[in-house]
Write a protein that holds these residues in place. Sequence first.
Motif, PDB file in Angstrom:
ATOM      1  N   ARG A  21      11.336  -0.371  -7.086  1.00 31.05           N
ATOM      2  CA  ARG A  21      11.616   0.661  -6.077  1.00 31.05           C
ATOM      3  C   ARG A  21      10.729   1.892  -6.280  1.00 31.05           C
ATOM      4  O   ARG A  21      10.224   2.468  -5.305  1.00 31.05           O
ATOM      5  N   GLN A  22      10.514   2.295  -7.541  1.00 33.78           N
ATOM      6  CA  GLN A  22       9.690   3.476  -7.789  1.00 33.78           C
ATOM      7  C   GLN A  22       8.252   3.243  -7.343  1.00 33.78           C
ATOM      8  O   GLN A  22       7.594   4.168  -6.851  1.00 33.78           O
ATOM      9  N   GLU A  38      13.531  10.993   2.359  1.00 35.96           N
ATOM     10  CA  GLU A  38      13.988  11.278   1.002  1.00 35.96           C
ATOM     11  C   GLU A  38      12.814  11.265   0.033  1.00 35.96           C
ATOM     12  O   GLU A  38      12.691  12.122  -0.849  1.00 35.96           O
ATOM     13  N   ILE A  39      11.919  10.290   0.190  1.00 33.33           N
ATOM     14  CA  ILE A  39      10.739  10.180  -0.680  1.00 33.33           C
ATOM     15  C   ILE A  39       9.843  11.410  -0.530  1.00 33.33           C
ATOM     16  O   ILE A  39       9.357  11.975  -1.519  1.00 33.33           O
ATOM     17  N   THR A  44       4.370   4.161 -12.827  1.00 31.19           N
ATOM     18  CA  THR A  44       5.782   3.800 -12.910  1.00 31.19           C
ATOM     19  C   THR A  44       6.151   3.476 -14.359  1.00 31.19           C
ATOM     20  O   THR A  44       5.290   3.217 -15.195  1.00 31.19           O
ATOM     21  N   GLU A  64       8.128   3.987  -3.715  1.00 29.02           N
ATOM     22  CA  GLU A  64       8.205   5.429  -3.453  1.00 29.02           C
ATOM     23  C   GLU A  64       6.876   6.110  -3.750  1.00 29.02           C
ATOM     24  O   GLU A  64       6.431   6.985  -2.994  1.00 29.02           O
ATOM     25  N   VAL A  82       4.417   5.264  -0.963  1.00 26.43           N
ATOM     26  CA  VAL A  82       4.700   6.038   0.256  1.00 26.43           C
ATOM     27  C   VAL A  82       4.214   7.479   0.095  1.00 26.43           C
ATOM     28  O   VAL A  82       3.625   8.059   1.027  1.00 26.43           O
ATOM     29  N   LEU A  83       4.427   8.071  -1.088  1.00 26.79           N
ATOM     30  CA  LEU A  83       3.927   9.424  -1.349  1.00 26.79           C
ATOM     31  C   LEU A  83       2.414   9.487  -1.191  1.00 26.79           C
ATOM     32  O   LEU A  83       1.873  10.385  -0.537  1.00 26.79           O
ATOM     33  N   VAL A  96      10.903   0.236   4.989  1.00 27.89           N
ATOM     34  CA  VAL A  96      10.988   1.658   4.653  1.00 27.89           C
ATOM     35  C   VAL A  96      11.442   2.390   5.904  1.00 27.89           C
ATOM     36  O   VAL A  96      10.640   2.715   6.790  1.00 27.89           O
ATOM     37  N   TRP A 141      14.882   6.753   4.270  1.00 25.91           N
ATOM     38  CA  TRP A 141      14.317   6.570   2.932  1.00 25.91           C
ATOM     39  C   TRP A 141      12.985   7.315   2.812  1.00 25.91           C
ATOM     40  O   TRP A 141      12.714   8.003   1.829  1.00 25.91           O
ATOM     41  N   LYS A 142      12.177   7.205   3.854  1.00 26.06           N
ATOM     42  CA  LYS A 142      10.885   7.894   3.838  1.00 26.06           C
ATOM     43  C   LYS A 142      11.076   9.410   3.717  1.00 26.06           C
ATOM     44  O   LYS A 142      10.385  10.075   2.937  1.00 26.06           O
TER      45      LYS A 142
END
Length: 493
Positions: free
Chosen positions: A65-66, A305-306, A29, A69, A72-73, A298, A302-303
């Motif tokens: 926030r990043q 979108e990620i 990040t 994300e 989650v990725l 999450v 949102w998931k």
Amino acid sequence: MAVATLLSPDILEKYQPVIGLEVHVQLLTRTKAFCGCINQYGGDPNTHCCPVCLGLPGALPVLNRQAVEFAVLASSALHCTVNEDSVFARKNYFYPDSPKGYQISQFDKPLAENGYIDVPADGGGIRRIGITRLHMEEDAGKSIHDGFADSATRTYIDLNRCGTPLVEIVSEPDLRSADEAYEYLTRLKEILLYTGVSDCNMEEGSLRCDANVSVMLKGAKEYGTKAEVKNVNSFRFIRDAIKYEIERQVEVVESGQRVKQESRLYNSGEGRTYSMRSKEEAHDYRYFPEPDLPALHVDAAWKAEILKALPELPEPRRKRLQEEYGISEQDAATFASERSFADTFEAAAKQAKSPKRVANVLLGELMGRLNAAKLTLAESPVSMAGAVQAADLLEEGKLSSKQLKGLFDIAFEKSEDFAAVYEREKPQQISDTGAIETMIDEVIAANPKQVEQFKGGKTTVSAFFVGQVMRLSKGQANPGLLNELVVKKLNAA
């Protein structure tokens, strides 16, 4: 205690190693996990920190926030189930490099759970290694130990790393050998690099691994007592440390003693582990929910979108490269091991007459020379357009493999692209049947003894005639046509 490597294979064969890995990965990040400080390796000590990093009174964390994300990725790439709600907790411990006296982490409600990585098994085939959980946390600072001539040692604290966003990836105790652990880490690193969430640079501490190792008699129902080997800085050393620890524990059990539950450090110079401290249990950290951070939510939108940023991952890409371009399993694995390398190959293969020829040129001619010269693909004197041209000339029969090697040698020696070297040298391959037959006739006439050997059934002597014609043609005869015509002429003779 005797050196563990003196144990006989028969003794080691009685025991089943049980290994689980905890991997800490720094996220790539721009800023830290809970503040606006730059997330960057290095810098003057204690210059990349603020009241939040230092845990000063009144400073409040705000979640990056990043970082969420990226976590989650990584979770999805490792086949984990991402929980809609997860909770941050305080993990309390007192080390000099932890100024708050606690670490913000996740405990009983992590971000993601129940994933897996498939690895090659020792006996062949594939083994699925479970991933228990992936949770988010912040990194601690760094202790720097400095020895002096009078043998005194001073320790300095650099808090630049405090607050760097991490994910901790905890495997199930499914690994059964040091080699399987090595394969697991290799596959894990490949996946993380493909997603772009981390640079996984072990030298800079972006990826760190702790190995939990125990042994039990084969057929036993309960695992043995585990020891944790902490913070080993290369996959090779992790493999060596696990091998040593397995043998050390077997020796302890064989001598009638009990393995201690403890944390150990690996000395790569000596090739052995040393006791560091007794191993903490979860209750020792007195976890409780972080009061300054709300639960992380999450939701499905949102998931989704990620996950638009989730690329094709290494394993499916390996299979697709084989099927789509007709290359071997080994070549596909080599290309897919690095996302940029696979991208480069695919771009070249789509321009070339034969993807297999491009693969052979890249792996057989280009990469070997780059590795020998310690150059990256981006630093190659031969461009991808040059590699495609070389592959096409081979495919069209306008160059022999020997001629191609010579042109690549010149390109690397003079730091020129292939096109420029080819245009200047312009080696020509002789594909005229009449010209080649004339040379074969000349060689046959000059070597009656070898002709008689061929007639007598020693067909391998045809290679002698091919070599002589190649010498006569100065390496320019078309090899495929030459071999065919040599055998035809000898049979006629």
